[in-house]
Design an enzyme around this catalytic site. Structure first.
Site, PDB file in Angstrom:
ATOM      1  N   LYS A 180       0.851  -1.199   0.000  1.00 54.36           N
ATOM      2  CA  LYS A 180       0.000   0.000   0.000  1.00 54.36           C
ATOM      3  C   LYS A 180       0.881   1.242   0.000  1.00 54.36           C
ATOM      4  O   LYS A 180       1.430   1.642   1.013  1.00 54.36           O
ATOM      5  CB  LYS A 180      -0.941   0.049   1.213  1.00 54.36           C
ATOM      6  CG  LYS A 180      -2.067   1.033   0.951  1.00 54.36           C
ATOM      7  CD  LYS A 180      -2.556   1.796   2.138  1.00 54.36           C
ATOM      8  CE  LYS A 180      -1.675   2.854   2.689  1.00 54.36           C
ATOM      9  NZ  LYS A 180      -1.551   4.090   1.866  1.00 54.36           N
ATOM     10  N   GLU A 255      10.582   1.783   9.928  1.00 56.64           N
ATOM     11  CA  GLU A 255      11.586   2.791   9.542  1.00 56.64           C
ATOM     12  C   GLU A 255      10.919   4.152   9.669  1.00 56.64           C
ATOM     13  O   GLU A 255      10.043   4.487   8.870  1.00 56.64           O
ATOM     14  CB  GLU A 255      12.030   2.558   8.088  1.00 56.64           C
ATOM     15  CG  GLU A 255      12.728   1.236   7.840  1.00 56.64           C
ATOM     16  CD  GLU A 255      14.133   1.196   8.419  1.00 56.64           C
ATOM     17  OE1 GLU A 255      14.682   2.264   8.765  1.00 56.64           O
ATOM     18  OE2 GLU A 255      14.688   0.089   8.545  1.00 56.64           O
ATOM     19  N   CYS A 289      14.064  11.278   5.124  1.00 54.07           N
ATOM     20  CA  CYS A 289      14.187  10.970   6.552  1.00 54.07           C
ATOM     21  C   CYS A 289      15.611  11.218   7.053  1.00 54.07           C
ATOM     22  O   CYS A 289      15.823  11.419   8.237  1.00 54.07           O
ATOM     23  CB  CYS A 289      13.775   9.531   6.807  1.00 54.07           C
ATOM     24  SG  CYS A 289      14.692   8.381   5.763  1.00 54.07           S
ATOM     25  N   GLU A 393      10.572  16.610  14.086  1.00 53.87           N
ATOM     26  CA  GLU A 393      10.914  16.454  12.672  1.00 53.87           C
ATOM     27  C   GLU A 393      10.078  17.450  11.870  1.00 53.87           C
ATOM     28  O   GLU A 393       8.861  17.435  11.937  1.00 53.87           O
ATOM     29  CB  GLU A 393      10.594  15.023  12.216  1.00 53.87           C
ATOM     30  CG  GLU A 393      10.985  14.772  10.781  1.00 53.87           C
ATOM     31  CD  GLU A 393      10.630  13.368  10.299  1.00 53.87           C
ATOM     32  OE1 GLU A 393       9.486  12.938  10.511  1.00 53.87           O
ATOM     33  OE2 GLU A 393      11.508  12.719   9.711  1.00 53.87           O
TER      34      GLU A 393
HETATM   35  P1  NAD Z   1       2.799   8.507   7.384  1.00 52.73           P
HETATM   36  O1  NAD Z   1       3.150   7.759   8.611  1.00 52.73           O
HETATM   37  O2  NAD Z   1       1.754   9.544   7.457  1.00 52.73           O
HETATM   38  O3  NAD Z   1       2.345   7.534   6.225  1.00 52.73           O
HETATM   39  C1  NAD Z   1       3.150   6.464   5.782  1.00 52.73           C
HETATM   40  C2  NAD Z   1       2.269   5.393   5.180  1.00 52.73           C
HETATM   41  O4  NAD Z   1       1.469   4.825   6.208  1.00 52.73           O
HETATM   42  C3  NAD Z   1       1.300   5.884   4.111  1.00 52.73           C
HETATM   43  O5  NAD Z   1       1.168   4.906   3.110  1.00 52.73           O
HETATM   44  C4  NAD Z   1       0.013   6.027   4.897  1.00 52.73           C
HETATM   45  O6  NAD Z   1      -1.139   5.945   4.102  1.00 52.73           O
HETATM   46  C5  NAD Z   1       0.104   4.850   5.851  1.00 52.73           C
HETATM   47  N1  NAD Z   1      -0.705   4.961   7.071  1.00 52.73           N
HETATM   48  C6  NAD Z   1      -1.120   6.079   7.720  1.00 52.73           C
HETATM   49  N2  NAD Z   1      -1.868   5.746   8.785  1.00 52.73           N
HETATM   50  C7  NAD Z   1      -1.937   4.397   8.826  1.00 52.73           C
HETATM   51  C8  NAD Z   1      -2.544   3.463   9.701  1.00 52.73           C
HETATM   52  N3  NAD Z   1      -3.264   3.857  10.743  1.00 52.73           N
HETATM   53  N4  NAD Z   1      -2.386   2.146   9.457  1.00 52.73           N
HETATM   54  C9  NAD Z   1      -1.645   1.729   8.411  1.00 52.73           C
HETATM   55  N5  NAD Z   1      -1.048   2.567   7.538  1.00 52.73           N
HETATM   56  C10 NAD Z   1      -1.179   3.883   7.746  1.00 52.73           C
HETATM   57  O7  NAD Z   1       4.170   9.109   6.851  1.00 52.73           O
HETATM   58  P2  NAD Z   1       4.367  10.071   5.599  1.00 52.73           P
HETATM   59  O8  NAD Z   1       3.929  11.434   6.004  1.00 52.73           O
HETATM   60  O9  NAD Z   1       3.824   9.436   4.375  1.00 52.73           O
HETATM   61  O10 NAD Z   1       5.958  10.034   5.437  1.00 52.73           O
HETATM   62  C11 NAD Z   1       6.815  10.879   6.089  1.00 52.73           C
HETATM   63  C12 NAD Z   1       7.448  10.201   7.278  1.00 52.73           C
HETATM   64  O11 NAD Z   1       8.143   9.040   6.857  1.00 52.73           O
HETATM   65  C13 NAD Z   1       8.494  11.062   7.958  1.00 52.73           C
HETATM   66  O12 NAD Z   1       8.350  10.950   9.345  1.00 52.73           O
HETATM   67  C14 NAD Z   1       9.801  10.446   7.506  1.00 52.73           C
HETATM   68  O13 NAD Z   1      10.889  10.662   8.355  1.00 52.73           O
HETATM   69  C15 NAD Z   1       9.442   9.011   7.440  1.00 52.73           C
HETATM   70  N6  NAD Z   1      10.394   8.285   6.596  1.00 52.73           N
HETATM   71  C16 NAD Z   1      11.266   7.394   7.177  1.00 52.73           C
HETATM   72  C17 NAD Z   1      12.191   6.711   6.399  1.00 52.73           C
HETATM   73  C18 NAD Z   1      13.148   5.729   7.005  1.00 52.73           C
HETATM   74  O14 NAD Z   1      13.689   4.909   6.251  1.00 52.73           O
HETATM   75  N7  NAD Z   1      13.425   5.743   8.281  1.00 52.73           N
HETATM   76  C19 NAD Z   1      12.221   6.934   5.023  1.00 52.73           C
HETATM   77  C20 NAD Z   1      11.338   7.851   4.477  1.00 52.73           C
HETATM   78  C21 NAD Z   1      10.415   8.508   5.271  1.00 52.73           C
END
Ligand code: NAD
Length: 489
Positions: A180, A255, A289, A393
């Site tokens: 997803k 992650e 990230c 962040e």
């Molecule tokens: P997010 O947590 O809002 O969403 C990530 C994914 O999770 C999306 O596909 C979203 O639809 C899904 N999601 C949201 N709520 C959910 C739930 N309740 N159950 C299951 N899935 C759910 O994050 P974002 O805003 O898309 O991405 C940015 C974040 O990702 C930042 O915090 C960034 O640091 C982090 N990030 C981390 C890494 C890493 O490798 N450590 C890499 C890239 C981004």
């Protein structure tokens, strides 16, 4: 369906059991550089997830019994097909996410291709363990097998790059997947689905359901037939996923976010440090990230650093992401832009100084981009360590620069946040870089460089930045179940 004519919306469909299937409802997806709705993404829920998990379960027995070599050849074929369409993928990623075409061409899509090639190769080279107990007349060995249906959930910042970093090891190990992607950046995953059959990926091995986290994501996390979830995204969402998957005792790889420090000692080579730290702060609009957002500079060089850093940051051009001369594209959404701007406002209200960017310099945009979500690279100085700008962040083109005096002090301050993903250390003293690297609470430490990766080695964060690691060996271990077998002879 594809675009009927240029004004028509792009409509995505779920990919389940090797077929594209329409959904009963859709959500709008925006082009961040114009502010226009240009695409409709399936608003999947329980029903669609159920169908996808069933297809993945059905495909598992055959896929999991193929040899690693057979799977490897299919992964390589898929890599070739994506590479063949690299330009189309890069254009789509830039339009969907707001990132510059240059970044999509040189980082996102090449890395997606490499992810498949890398795991196609690494899956051929794992060995299991064996020990002997002659006194007992026993030999022990370990055996590894794929786990089953893997649930893969990815964020919007590096859409295809991060999704393929999960799909490739999952299927290389013999699992089948339900993925997803983020509802804000679904297009390149949908484009990849169009290539699966030609690559030889059997129906049901890779299923993609599009939709929101709350509906589609949560249905996947709660599904009893999905024993493992690999998630990249925010810490807040990870907490929710951990909670929802706890009743099923699922295996989780998380992650998450970061608040990454750069530590610049007075013996650093500033001619290397400054352009690299500008890049580590503002690459992909600061939406990585691993981006630097707290820069600690030793007091003796603080003034000089600030002057040169701001001058370098001002060279970065913000504007239409499809223009190859542009360095900073649009942020992902209107809401996210507001959130990032608010951090700058809060810092100012607390008495910090904004040295360039937001609210200080004019932002001139081409006529077609006036409604896009743009922001200039912004440098803030004199921020207190306890300020939200130094603790949370921000995930945008904003970086804070502060002074420090001693090694001991800076280690403590760098570690003084809830996150622990990536850090950079700049010094020409070899003893010091080792010493400081060992004491930083950070899953990754780069000294005198940034974002140089060997995919063989573990990637991941400490503290609120995550649980588990990804990489050749780490992903293999996560995506397989190990068994210890003892034979008495
Ligand atoms: P997010 O947590 O809002 O969403 C990530 C994914 O999770 C999306 O596909 C979203 O639809 C899904 N999601 C949201 N709520 C959910 C739930 N309740 N159950 C299951 N899935 C759910 O994050 P974002 O805003 O898309 O991405 C940015 C974040 O990702 C930042 O915090 C960034 O640091 C982090 N990030 C981390 C890494 C890493 O490798 N450590 C890499 C890239 C981004």
């Amino acid at each position: 369906p594809t675009m009927a004519h240029s004004k028509a919306l792009l409509v995505l469909e779920n990919f389940i059991g090797g077929k594209f299937v329409p959904c009963s409802s859709y959500i709008d997806s925006y082009n961040p550089s114009t502010g226009d709705v240009y695409c409709r993404v399936p608003d999947s829920g329980k029903e669609e997830v159920e169908a996808a998990v069933k297809a993945a379960k059905d495909a598992f027995p055959v896929w999991s019994s193929k040899s690693p070599l057979e799977r490897s050849q299919i992964l390589n074929k898929l890599a070739d097909l994506i590479e063949h369409d690299l330009e189309a993928f890069a254009q789509a990623e830039s339009k969907d996410q707001g990132k510059t075409i240059t970044f999509a061409r040189t980082v996102d899509i090449p890395r997606a291709v490499h992810n498949f090639r890398f795991f196609a190769s690494s899956i051929l080279h794992h060995v299991t363990e064996c020990t002997e107990m002659p006194a007992m007349g026993c030999v022990h060995y370990t055996s590894r097998a794929p786990v089953g249906v893997a649930g893969l959930i990815s964020p919007w910042n590096l859409p295809l790059y991060l999704l393929t970093w999960k799909i490739a090891p999952a299927i290389a190990c013999g699992n089948t997947v339900v993925a997803k992607p983020s509802e804000m950046t679904s297009v390149t995953a949908w484009m990849m689905c169009k290539l699966l059959e030609k690559a030889g990926v059997p129906p049901g091995v890779v299923n993609v359901v599009f939709g929101t986290g709350a509906k589609a994501g949560e249905a996947l996390v709660c599904h009893p037939d999905v024993p493992l979830i690999s998630f990249t995204g925010s810490t807040l969402t990870a907490q929710r996923i951990a909670e929802k998957s706890a009743p099923h005792c699922k295996r989780l790889s998380l992650e998450l976010g970061g608040k990454n420090p750069a530590i610049v000692f007075d013996d650093a080579d500033l001619s290397q440090c400054i352009p690299t730290t500008v890049r580590s702060s503002f690459a992909n609009q600061g939406e990585i990230c691993l981006c630097t957002s707290r820069i600690f500079v030793q007091r003796g060089i603080y003034r000089e650093f600030l002057k040169r850093f701001v001058a370098e940051a001002k060279k970065w051009k913000t504007g239409n992401p499809s223009d190859p001369a542009i360095d900073v594209g649009a942020l992902i959404s209107k809401e996210h832009l507001e959130k990032v701007r608010n951090y700058v406002k809060k810092a100012q209200a607390e008495g910090a100084r904004v040295l360039c960017g937001e609210g200080v310099d004019p932002l001139a945009l081409p006529p077609g981009n006036q409604k896009g979500y743009f922001m200039l690279p912004t440098v803030i100085a004199e921020v207190k360590d306890e300020s939200c700008c130094m603790q949370e962040e921000i995930f945008g083109p904003v970086t804070c620069v502060v002074a420090f005096d001693t090694e001991e002090e800076v280690i403590k301050r760098a570690n003084g946040v809830k996150y622990g993903l990536a850090a950079t250390v700049w010094s020409s003293n070899v003893g010091r870089v080792h010493r400081v690297a060992h004491r930083l609470q950070s899953g990754l430490v780069w000294t005198n460089c940034w974002l140089v990766r060997d995919l063989n080695l573990p990637f991941g964060g400490m503290k609120a930045s995550g649980i588990g690691r990804e990489g050749a060996k780490d992903s293999y271990e996560f995506f397989t179940e190990v068994k210890t077998i003892t034979i008495k002879h």
